[in-house]
Design an enzyme around this catalytic site. Structure first.
Site, PDB file in Angstrom:
ATOM      1  N   GLY A  29       0.850  -1.184   0.000  1.00 39.78           N
ATOM      2  CA  GLY A  29       0.000   0.000   0.000  1.00 39.78           C
ATOM      3  C   GLY A  29       0.880   1.225   0.000  1.00 39.78           C
ATOM      4  O   GLY A  29       2.080   1.144  -0.285  1.00 39.78           O
ATOM      5  N   ASP A  45     -13.101   2.877   2.123  1.00 44.10           N
ATOM      6  CA  ASP A  45     -12.155   2.534   1.059  1.00 44.10           C
ATOM      7  C   ASP A  45     -12.588   1.248   0.376  1.00 44.10           C
ATOM      8  O   ASP A  45     -11.781   0.353   0.132  1.00 44.10           O
ATOM      9  CB  ASP A  45     -10.744   2.426   1.642  1.00 44.10           C
TER      10      ASP A  45
HETATM   11  N1  LIG Z   1      -4.676 -10.283   4.925  1.00 41.67           N
HETATM   12  C1  LIG Z   1      -4.189 -10.236   3.703  1.00 41.67           C
HETATM   13  N2  LIG Z   1      -3.961 -11.365   3.021  1.00 41.67           N
HETATM   14  C2  LIG Z   1      -3.476 -11.334   1.778  1.00 41.67           C
HETATM   15  N3  LIG Z   1      -3.175 -10.211   1.116  1.00 41.67           N
HETATM   16  C3  LIG Z   1      -3.385  -9.053   1.747  1.00 41.67           C
HETATM   17  C4  LIG Z   1      -3.902  -9.009   3.061  1.00 41.67           C
HETATM   18  N4  LIG Z   1      -4.014  -7.726   3.426  1.00 41.67           N
HETATM   19  C5  LIG Z   1      -3.591  -7.014   2.386  1.00 41.67           C
HETATM   20  N5  LIG Z   1      -3.203  -7.790   1.361  1.00 41.67           N
HETATM   21  C6  LIG Z   1      -2.694  -7.349   0.066  1.00 41.67           C
HETATM   22  O1  LIG Z   1      -1.865  -6.220   0.255  1.00 41.67           O
HETATM   23  C7  LIG Z   1      -2.366  -5.118  -0.495  1.00 41.67           C
HETATM   24  C8  LIG Z   1      -2.113  -3.833   0.269  1.00 41.67           C
HETATM   25  O2  LIG Z   1      -2.695  -3.930   1.551  1.00 41.67           O
HETATM   26  P1  LIG Z   1      -3.575  -2.799   2.165  1.00 41.67           P
HETATM   27  O3  LIG Z   1      -4.640  -2.444   1.190  1.00 41.67           O
HETATM   28  O4  LIG Z   1      -4.009  -3.198   3.510  1.00 41.67           O
HETATM   29  O5  LIG Z   1      -2.501  -1.653   2.273  1.00 41.67           O
HETATM   30  P2  LIG Z   1      -2.786  -0.122   2.233  1.00 41.67           P
HETATM   31  O6  LIG Z   1      -1.544   0.614   2.570  1.00 41.67           O
HETATM   32  O7  LIG Z   1      -3.949   0.136   3.087  1.00 41.67           O
HETATM   33  O8  LIG Z   1      -3.136   0.068   0.704  1.00 41.67           O
HETATM   34  P3  LIG Z   1      -4.111   1.076   0.025  1.00 41.67           P
HETATM   35  O9  LIG Z   1      -4.290   2.152   0.985  1.00 41.67           O
HETATM   36  O10 LIG Z   1      -3.398   1.489  -1.211  1.00 41.67           O
HETATM   37  O11 LIG Z   1      -5.375   0.313  -0.259  1.00 41.67           O
HETATM   38  C9  LIG Z   1      -3.828  -5.428  -0.713  1.00 41.67           C
HETATM   39  O12 LIG Z   1      -4.310  -4.817  -1.866  1.00 41.67           O
HETATM   40  C10 LIG Z   1      -3.831  -6.939  -0.844  1.00 41.67           C
HETATM   41  O13 LIG Z   1      -3.558  -7.312  -2.150  1.00 41.67           O
END
Ligand SMILES: Nc1ncnc2c1ncn2[C@@H]1O[C@H](COP(=O)(O)OP(=O)(O)OP(=O)(O)O)[C@@H](O)[C@H]1O
Length: 700
Positions: A35, A149
């Site tokens: 992310g 989101d």
């Molecule tokens: N529990 C999980 N199991 C498998 N893959 C995961 C999991 N959590 C997150 N991911 C993967 O990691 C990616 C990024 O995680 P996440 O969306 O939580 O990060 P972020 O920093 O909040 O990203 P963004 O804000 O850009 O959506 C997700 O799009 C998903 O593909």
């Protein structure tokens, strides 16, 4: 090392497992996601011999308050629903926060689409996925949370085809404080999924913002990408605010059922009060075709490579694409950078400028309306700090939600939400956010002059939205005319002081008295309640043709931009041919275009409103009626046929469409000339400009 959730529940079942809160107890395997400020790994929880996902958040890449992050992480731990990813526990390690989650082996729907379904999923799969998502949303909303989101990238699939909404909690918190947009990479989300009221941020929003995002996600799953996803963020904002909501309207969408189209249409209503709750949506016939999780496993997971490998492959693909397009990307970036440096991009939201235009010294009555008009755009944390007591702008805003209260009882005050029936309001907001009007606020000596050079000289005093930059900009402002964030915030405080009457560094038009000045952030009803009648004189017309440079008029836009009181015809300062190029490079010409058009729209709205009121009084009156007292006493009634009102009204309504077209044309023009300018190709008046002609005729 500090941690929470040492005794986190193991998925809501009877079995409760203790997840350790020591880094050493986890062995990180491959990266499975990234992310803005976090990297997600597949990992082994050694004591439990369980594969988990570990999200490692780097505090150094965020501006978020640690307490906020921890609080959100804790919220994630409390979550207990099969359709929402929970956190087993979380703890800090040096500059990072580790959030331990169940491993979702299928990854996100976005990843699956990118890998094997580039044009989207079939309808039955979509129905199944969305039903699960809705269940998760219903749970969150019921407990007073807004996800904020919802998108395919945050819909995760486990190894058995189970669907869970991810990214709830920590990243929402990060979102609040603006960190998502800090990182300028391809992972930064665009506002494609953002509900109009979230973009506007005038009056807050509630759980129904998630319903909009849900509708956009439905389109994303149907097409393989979200609507407007190819456009830059600011254009997306503008399009979301201005255009009709997207839907399954294209030829390629014929394969989808009417139920599906209807379900999406219900979600994508600009007026949040008209959107159904998650609970109500679940009853839609569209979801009758939803199947079991096995079906999802079969349809989406069979033959799918492991998540790590897939993620790696996608990453490599992206990198090689980047390399292939290096030249053109470089060019794009260059153009983009130039746009921002010059501050002429239509995606350069000049909130401070607009605020200073709109406030005109006296309008900031509440703490949100002026000082935070841009902050409120995305920064809910600071909004919360500024919000008047009782106005909860936090992500827990949806505490108002009552699962038993369905569509017709709305958490938000209806008067505070935007409505598709209020195009002027929307356009006003669109222009507040999207229309570059840098050229409209100048120092005293420039204010009344048509001296473009003078305007340009003082372009450095134009306040810009640092928040915008934090959220969306692709480059930082620099030397040529725009402000560093430090300077910008200094200016913000200047403006705020001025708003409070502490000195007046900006010239304020005499013609817009404090009394007549608008309360920019008031609702449409308030807008209608103004006590001062606007004077509406004349309109203008933009038609393809040529620029009549000789008919340059003195700019009246500064005043008109107050948007409520129009004391004279907004006129356009047409540059001489010699000045044209620099004017365009400086962007002021487009700013004026936007402003004139905006003024026109508002005038039209006011006329329409006045006519409506007149009709309501079952009478007609010649001339422009008073906004304050449109119902003229019977003694003064004229014998004008009401038919003429409806004729005028339909003409004005038709003008609305034309204005929208014009707005788009101007945007296109600006984009093209920006690109040309960036290439250094503009020598003399650009051809685009030469196709414009202005007159003061009625817009037809
Ligand atoms: N529990 C999980 N199991 C498998 N893959 C995961 C999991 N959590 C997150 N991911 C993967 O990691 C990616 C990024 O995680 P996440 O969306 O939580 O990060 P972020 O920093 O909040 O990203 P963004 O804000 O850009 O959506 C997700 O799009 C998903 O593909």
């Amino acid at each position: 090392m500090t941690g929470t959730g040492e005794k986190a529940a193991g998925g809501g079942g009877a079995e409760r497992r203790k997840y350790p809160i020591h880094v050493d107890d986890y062995e990180l395997y491959e990266e499975i996601g990234q992310g803005v400020s976090a990297i997600v790994y597949r990992a082994l929880c050694k004591p439990l011999d369980e594969v988990v996902a570990v999200k490692v958040l780097d505090f150094e890449r965020t501006n978020s308050d640690l307490n906020n992050i921890m609080r959100e992480a804790q919220t994630m731990i409390l979550i207990d629903h099969p359709n929402v990813v929970k956190a087993h526990c979380s703890f800090t390690k040096d500059q990072t926060l580790w959030v331990i989650m169940p491993y979702m082996a299928g990854g996100s729907c976005l990843h699956i689409m990118k890998s094997v379904h580039p044009t989207g999923f079939e309808e039955a799969v979509i129905a199944t996925v969305l039903r699960e998502v809705l269940r998760g949303l219903e749970y969150l909303h019921h407990h007073g949370h807004i996800h904020r989101d919802v998108k395919a990238g945050n819909i995760l699939v486990d190894s058995r085809g189970g669907i869970k909404l991810g990214d709830f909690g920590v990243s929402a918190c990060l979102f609040d404080s603006g960190d998502r947009q800090r990182a300028r990479n391809t992972f930064v989300g665009t506002p494609c999924w953002m509900a109009p009221e979230v973009m506007e941020q005038l009056h807050g929003y509630d759980f129904r913002a998630d319903i909009w995002s849900f509708g956009i996600t439905a389109l994303e799953l149907a097409h393989g990408h979200a609507p407007f996803s190819k456009y830059p963020p600011m254009k997306v904002l503008l399009m979301t605010l201005q255009n009709a909501p997207p839907g399954l309207d294209y030829e390629r969408d014929k394969k989808f059922s009417r139920n599906f189209k209807q379900m999406i249409a219900m979600c994508l209503v600009k007026d949040p009060s008209k959107r159904p709750s998650a609970k109500k949506l679940l009853k839609q016939p569209f979801f009758k075709q939803a199947r079991s999780t096995d079906f999802i496993a079969r349809k989406l997971l069979e033959g799918l490579p492991g998540l790590g490998a897939r993620y790696q492959a996608l990453k490599e693909k992206d990198e090689s694409l980047m390399a292939q397009k290096k030249m053109s990307d470089g060019k794009k970036e260059e153009i983009s950078q130039d746009e921002y440096k010059r501050g002429i991009s239509s995606w350069n939201f000049d909130m401070d400028d607009l605020r200073s235009q709109a406030s005109l010294g006296t309008e900031c009555e509440d703490s949100i309306s002026c000082k935070d008009s841009d902050a409120s755009f995305f920064d809910l944390d600071s909004l919360q700090e500024q919000a008047p007591e009782g106005l909860n702008m936090s992500r827990d805003f949806s505490m108002k939600y009552d699962a038993d209260i369905e569509n017709d009882v709305i958490a938000n005050d209806k008067s505070t939400v935007s409505s598709p029936d209020q195009p002027a309001c929307l356009l006003r907001n669109a222009s507040m956010r999207g229309m570059p009007i840098n050229g409209l606020v100048k120092k005293d000596n420039c204010m009344e002059s048509n001296d473009l050079e003078c305007q340009e000289r003082h372009s450095d005093i134009i306040p810009t939205s640092s928040l915008h930059e934090r959220k969306f900009s692709l480059s930082s402002r620099s030397s040529d005319g725009l402000l560093s964030s430090k300077e910008s915030s200094k200016l913000q405080s200047n403006i705020h002081n001025r708003d409070k009457g502490n000195g007046a560094p900006w010239h304020v038009s005499d013609e817009t008295s404090p009394e007549a000045a608008p309360k920019l952030h008031k609702s449409a009803e308030d807008h209608d309640d103004r006590s001062k009648p606007p004077l509406i004189r004349g309109r203008f017309k933009v038609i393809p043709g040529h620029v009549d440079f000789d008919k340059a008029q003195s700019p009246g836009l500064q005043k008109c931009h107050s948007m409520q009181t129009f004391s004279r015809l907004p006129s356009l300062s047409i540059p001489s041919s010699a000045e044209a190029a620099s004017s365009i490079i400086g962007g002021s010409f487009y700013m004026q275009l936007y402003s004139v058009l905006q003024t026109n729209m508002l005038q039209r709205e006011q006329i329409l409103h006045a006519m409506k009121q007149l009709s309501g009084c079952d009478m007609a009156s010649p001339g422009v009626p008073s906004m304050a007292s449109p119902c003229i006493p019977s003694t003064s009634r004229s014998t004008s046929p009401s038919a003429s009102i409806s004729v005028d009204r339909s003409m004005l309504e038709a003008a609305h469409e034309k204005e929208k077209e014009l707005m788009n044309e101007i945007l296109e023009l600006q984009w093209r000339s920006d690109a040309q300018a960036a290439k250094g190709a503009i020598k003399g008046a650009p051809y685009d400009l030469c196709r414009l002609r202005f007159s003061s005729d009625l817009l037809a």
